[in-house]
Design a protein around this motif. Structure first.
Motif, PDB file in Angstrom:
ATOM      1  N   SER A   1       4.919 -18.422   6.356  1.00 58.91           N
ATOM      2  CA  SER A   1       4.857 -17.346   5.371  1.00 58.91           C
ATOM      3  C   SER A   1       5.229 -17.886   3.998  1.00 58.91           C
ATOM      4  O   SER A   1       6.058 -18.789   3.874  1.00 58.91           O
ATOM      5  CB  SER A   1       5.816 -16.222   5.755  1.00 58.91           C
ATOM      6  N   SER A  19       2.675 -11.283   6.997  1.00 56.01           N
ATOM      7  CA  SER A  19       3.287 -12.543   6.577  1.00 56.01           C
ATOM      8  C   SER A  19       4.763 -12.584   6.944  1.00 56.01           C
ATOM      9  O   SER A  19       5.269 -13.605   7.430  1.00 56.01           O
ATOM     10  CB  SER A  19       3.105 -12.723   5.060  1.00 56.01           C
ATOM     11  N   ASN A  20       5.484 -11.481   6.732  1.00 54.09           N
ATOM     12  CA  ASN A  20       6.894 -11.427   7.126  1.00 54.09           C
ATOM     13  C   ASN A  20       7.066 -11.557   8.634  1.00 54.09           C
ATOM     14  O   ASN A  20       8.015 -12.190   9.119  1.00 54.09           O
ATOM     15  CB  ASN A  20       7.522 -10.122   6.635  1.00 54.09           C
ATOM     16  N   VAL A  56      -0.110 -16.546   3.369  1.00 54.97           N
ATOM     17  CA  VAL A  56       0.311 -17.505   4.394  1.00 54.97           C
ATOM     18  C   VAL A  56      -0.123 -18.893   3.957  1.00 54.97           C
ATOM     19  O   VAL A  56      -1.274 -19.086   3.557  1.00 54.97           O
ATOM     20  CB  VAL A  56      -0.298 -17.160   5.766  1.00 54.97           C
TER      21      VAL A  56
END
Length: 525
Positions: free
Chosen positions: A87, A50-51, A79
């Motif tokens: 994100s 996600s990052n 997400v």
């Protein structure tokens, strides 16, 4: 030998600016010089992917991405797919990864963020400790957190929030001592970093700092308002105003509402267990894919049941577990010995930091479970207390023998020697799924082959939901590799038609070993 090194270190530590730069450079040099350790880590857990999506989005010059028409096949953990594709996490870690991506690889951003953290830590220590002890603290942070931990060897984060906390706490004594606008700006920058990395924990950390500053501004010890307002209040307020405008704009672009965070939207759409203790549990939701059913209705619910605070006894157990987990990640045994000093509790010089630590730990009772990185904003405070404890330990002379000096030197030596042998963040180790390394291998193979690829992931009914493979780049349509999930009872032909020009593969993560083969329906045609 130790005495000579300490004398040289004391002289070098007085060159404060040079010491700060040197610690940051030393982090990078040590990390890139270790044999076999220059290979970027492969992402393995939900949060890392996600990052990385946030970093890829920012690197393309966008704050968020338009929703994809085939989003149901790309829907995945942490997400948001609607109203925009992004994100769920605050943007600070993504910004660091974007910087690294622009420089060649997201991990470069991780390395730079850890270097910046060590520099900010030393700057903070210089505000609270004598120069030679501040340098010791900076070196302890470097070897304990800066080289081998998950903060350096994953995309999960931690260093960014620790940097924000160091700037906030380090600005406090300087503002009271010098009343410089630069320190007020750094206080605001630190608070802004916390607001965009770990907002709740950062807010709790800032409360005692702001209370002390407001009390001091209103006291007789403070200069007149005609001095403090333009020098301190105005710079800090300006940074906070800009931070608030950015957060509102970022929320609006991502969720359509300046007051609705992407994280809160994701929790509203997917999660039924309370995020904070006063929230009520919602009835289980039902999802199209079985992986969400397992993760949100079984795994996440069990986490909440095990970690929630519902009585005084459970609160005490929670705090004990938090204390043990914090000590295990930030200090480990060799650094816990000095903290046993009773004199530290009576030390007026660090009384504020002890109170701040207590407030932050109590504040973490608001959430049902805690991981080591949640405490990241408090890192600088914890290490100042550690260094001050070592100072007390050094004065221990039973029978007139300098036993404390020997112990203090042994603590530093063990920290350096044992640094490579510490385990990763316990919460990261718990979520390290077996077989996920094959995902990176498949991507590497296909990236080196011609054409574009669509990978359809077929999970078994016994699939471990921690082993998620379906994560994509920010610009899905133009990515060389697109990951999608096969969903029972959902017709996959619209997805195949949409990506009709790509080679289509079937990925089976739960096979032993995981395998990738041509997609059966395409192969039959």
């Amino acid at each position: 030998m130790f005495a000579a090194a300490e004398r040289w270190g004391a002289r070098f530590a007085k060159k404060k600016g040079l010491a700060i730069i040197s610690v940051a450079v030393l982090v990078v040099l040590i990390r890139i010089s270790l044999p076999g350790m220059l290979v970027p880590p492969a992402p393995r857990i939900h949060d890392e992917f996600s990052n990385l999506l946030a970093g890829d989005t920012f690197a393309h010059g966008r704050l968020t991405n338009p929703p994809h028409p085939m989003w149901v096949f790309f829907d995945t953990f942490h997400v948001n797919q609607q109203p925009t594709y992004m994100s769920k996490y605050p943007p600070a870690q993504g910004a660091v990864l974007a910087l690294g991506q622009l420089l060649g690889h997201p991990w470069i951003g991780v390395i730079l963020s850890v270097a910046a953290m060590c520099a900010a830590m030393l700057w903070m220590f210089q505000g609270w400790l004598p120069p030679q002890w501040a340098l010791l603290g900076g070196l302890l942070v470097l070897f304990r957190l800066g080289i081998f931990t998950s903060w350096m060897n994953s995309y999960w984060g931690g260093a960014v929030a620790a940097t924000g906390g160091a700037l906030v706490v380090g600005a406090l004594p300087r503002i009271r001592r010098f009343q410089r606008p630069l320190d007020a700006l750094l206080l605001g920058i630190g608070a802004a970093i916390l607001a965009n990395s770990r907002p709740m924990e950062g807010f709790i950390l800032c409360i005692p700092v702001l209370v002390v500053l407001i009390w001091w501004l209103c006291s007789k010890q403070s200069p007149a308002w005609r001095v403090t307002f333009p020098r301190l209040v105005l710079p800090f307020s300006a940074v906070m105003l800009l931070c608030g405008i950015f957060v509102g704009y970022y929320n609006w672009r991502g969720t359509g509402n300046p007051f609705l965070f992407p994280f809160a939207l994701n929790e509203r759409m997917y999660v039924t267990t309370p995020t904070l203790f006063w929230m009520k549990e919602r009835p289980p939701l039902h999802y199209l894919n079985p992986q969400f059913e397992n993760f949100y209705n079984v795994v996440a619910r069990n986490w909440w049941l095990q970690g929630r605070v519902h009585s005084i006894g459970s609160a005490l157990i929670y705090l004990i577990r938090l204390g043990i987990g914090t000590a295990a990640f930030y200090f480990w045994p060799e650094l816990c010995v000095p903290l046993s000093q009773v004199d530290l509790v009576r030390d007026r010089r660090v009384r504020f930091l002890i109170v701040q630590t207590g407030i932050c730990f109590l504040g973490l009772l608001l959430v049902p479970w805690v991981q080591a990185r949640y405490v990241a904003p408090l890192t600088a405070t914890l290490f100042v207390l550690l260094v001050q404890a070592i100072r007390h330990l050094r004065l221990w002379e039973p029978g007139g023998r300098p036993v404390g000096v020997a112990f203090s030197r042994a603590v530093f030596l063990l920290t350096v020697l044992l640094a490579p042998f510490h385990p990763l963040d316990e919460s990261l180790e718990r979520h390290l799924p077996e077989g996920i390394q094959f995902r990176a291998q498949f991507e590497s193979q296909l990236n080196s082959s011609p054409g574009e690829h669509l990978l359809i992931v077929r999970y078994s009914p016994e699939h471990n939901s921690d082993r998620e493979w379906v994560y994509n780049a920010a610009d899905i349509d133009h990515a060389k590799i697109v990951w999608a999930r096969e969903i029972p009872a959902v017709n996959i032909h619209p997805l195949l038609d949409y990506f009709h020009g790509r080679r289509v593969w079937l990925v089976e993560p739960d096979a032993v070993p995981p395998r990738i083969t041509p997609y059966p329906e395409i192969a039959e045609k």
